[in-house]
Write an enzyme that holds these catalytic residues in place. Sequence first.
Site, PDB file in Angstrom:
ATOM      1  N   LYS A   1      36.545  31.040  34.228  1.00 48.19           N
ATOM      2  CA  LYS A   1      37.015  32.370  34.586  1.00 48.19           C
ATOM      3  C   LYS A   1      36.379  33.375  33.638  1.00 48.19           C
ATOM      4  O   LYS A   1      36.635  33.372  32.431  1.00 48.19           O
ATOM      5  CB  LYS A   1      38.541  32.417  34.470  1.00 48.19           C
ATOM      6  CG  LYS A   1      39.115  33.781  34.817  1.00 48.19           C
ATOM      7  CD  LYS A   1      40.620  33.746  34.826  1.00 48.19           C
ATOM      8  CE  LYS A   1      41.182  35.108  35.178  1.00 48.19           C
ATOM      9  NZ  LYS A   1      42.633  35.106  35.168  1.00 48.19           N
TER      10      LYS A   1
ATOM     11  N   CYS B   1      50.434  37.239  32.405  1.00 50.22           N
ATOM     12  CA  CYS B   1      50.025  38.653  32.313  1.00 50.22           C
ATOM     13  C   CYS B   1      50.805  39.584  33.254  1.00 50.22           C
ATOM     14  O   CYS B   1      51.051  40.733  32.910  1.00 50.22           O
ATOM     15  CB  CYS B   1      48.529  38.799  32.531  1.00 50.22           C
ATOM     16  SG  CYS B   1      47.910  38.053  34.050  1.00 50.22           S
TER      17      CYS B   1
ATOM     18  N   LYS C   1      35.358  31.827  39.016  1.00 50.46           N
ATOM     19  CA  LYS C   1      35.909  33.128  39.369  1.00 50.46           C
ATOM     20  C   LYS C   1      35.316  34.209  38.488  1.00 50.46           C
ATOM     21  O   LYS C   1      35.274  34.010  37.276  1.00 50.46           O
ATOM     22  CB  LYS C   1      37.424  33.042  39.155  1.00 50.46           C
ATOM     23  CG  LYS C   1      38.178  34.291  39.396  1.00 50.46           C
ATOM     24  CD  LYS C   1      39.619  34.054  39.067  1.00 50.46           C
ATOM     25  CE  LYS C   1      40.305  35.409  39.134  1.00 50.46           C
ATOM     26  NZ  LYS C   1      41.428  35.494  38.285  1.00 50.46           N
TER      27      LYS C   1
HETATM   28  C1  PBG Z   1      45.994  36.319  36.221  1.00 48.47           C
HETATM   29  C2  PBG Z   1      45.024  36.402  37.329  1.00 48.47           C
HETATM   30  C3  PBG Z   1      44.051  37.383  37.567  1.00 48.47           C
HETATM   31  C4  PBG Z   1      43.440  37.041  38.763  1.00 48.47           C
HETATM   32  C5  PBG Z   1      44.006  35.848  39.197  1.00 48.47           C
HETATM   33  N1  PBG Z   1      44.974  35.461  38.293  1.00 48.47           N
HETATM   34  C6  PBG Z   1      43.738  38.644  36.867  1.00 48.47           C
HETATM   35  C7  PBG Z   1      43.205  38.682  35.503  1.00 48.47           C
HETATM   36  O1  PBG Z   1      42.886  37.670  34.881  1.00 48.47           O
HETATM   37  O2  PBG Z   1      43.156  39.811  35.012  1.00 48.47           O
HETATM   38  C8  PBG Z   1      42.361  37.835  39.437  1.00 48.47           C
HETATM   39  C9  PBG Z   1      42.397  37.816  40.926  1.00 48.47           C
HETATM   40  C10 PBG Z   1      41.622  38.869  41.605  1.00 48.47           C
HETATM   41  O3  PBG Z   1      41.034  39.795  40.991  1.00 48.47           O
HETATM   42  O4  PBG Z   1      41.578  38.802  42.835  1.00 48.47           O
HETATM   43  N2  PBG Z   1      45.478  35.827  35.029  1.00 48.47           N
HETATM   44 ZN    ZN Z   2      46.775  36.243  33.238  1.00 47.75          ZN
END
Ligand code: PBG
Ligand code: ZN
Length: 318
Positions: free
Chosen positions: A191, A118, A244
């Site tokens: 997640k 991303c 997360k």
């Molecule tokens: C990438 C990723 C994200 C986070 C960790 N790896 C962002 C998302 O999925 O949009 C979030 C980390 C944070 O908010 O501290 N996929």
């Molecule tokens: Zn991502």
Amino acid sequence: MNRSRRLRKNEIIRNLVRETRLAKDQLIQPFFVLEGRNRKIEISSMPGIYRYSGDLLLKAIQDYQKSGGKAGILFGIPGKKDLQGSQAYADNGIIQKTLKLIKKEFPDFFVITDVCLCGYTTHGHCGLVEGRQILNDKTLLLLTKVAVSHAQAGSDMVAPSDMMDFRVQHIRAGLDKNGFEDTPILSYAVKYSSAFYGPFRDAVDSTPQFADRKTYQMDCANQREAIKEARQDVMEGADLIMVKPALPYLDIITLLRHQLTVPIVGFSVSGEYAMIKAAARAKWIDEKSSVLESLIAIKRAGADIIISYYAHEVLTWI
Ligand code: PBG
Ligand code: ZN
């Protein structure tokens, strides 16, 4: 009946009976790295957290190590983005370059690398896009390339965060085939699709350009699904499992603690940091005690390891 206050009489006895403790060697600090030299740019929605160019990142890591920091997780900000996120698996990509730099200077520093697309794609999605679809199986090949290239550049542990199905299995096979059978996988297995990632997306400019991440990240209303996701990733070869965000999902951490034997990592995400920071700056809450209380809560819920933007500061407090 118990007089519970007997065990709270003074700090010594309170510490003697304390059930949960934060351990310095179970904290992980996130680091953001960008191209160039002599650059240190604060993330506006995360005061106190910076994006560093490689040279200054080494300084930040050195300071962190002086405070007792042993491990960090690295996020890259590429110079250019494209449809396939090719800088995520380029030999001279930002993460690959930075890993070599860190490993040359600090061979013993434990570097975890986030495996995703991303931050590297123009559309900001974690997978390949066709029309308005986020493709699952075609993305697996790219994620495997990302993970293998990180291992080749010296990553100590790869952490896929994309939420495509079967990516752990593919990454495991790719690592093994390339001689990295000893590189562990920390899967962002659980997640949730969360508003608390907002400041992170500012930091790496990864906000999806259309739609959202709800077709691959989890629905915040679901608890049983966490067991399904985590069990499958363990079967596919994940060595550790992440939940997360952390603080709004303590029930999930506890549930998984009872369901799994692998280590559990709680990621206290960017929005959790920003909330405490903002309230503390306004003098509405006390920063140090609210941070410590939050991290203790994540531990008490059952996490073994905590990733927190406050990790470095916490090391100086405990
Ligand atoms: C990438 C990723 C994200 C986070 C960790 N790896 C962002 C998302 O999925 O949009 C979030 C980390 C944070 O908010 O501290 N996929
Ligand atoms: Zn991502």
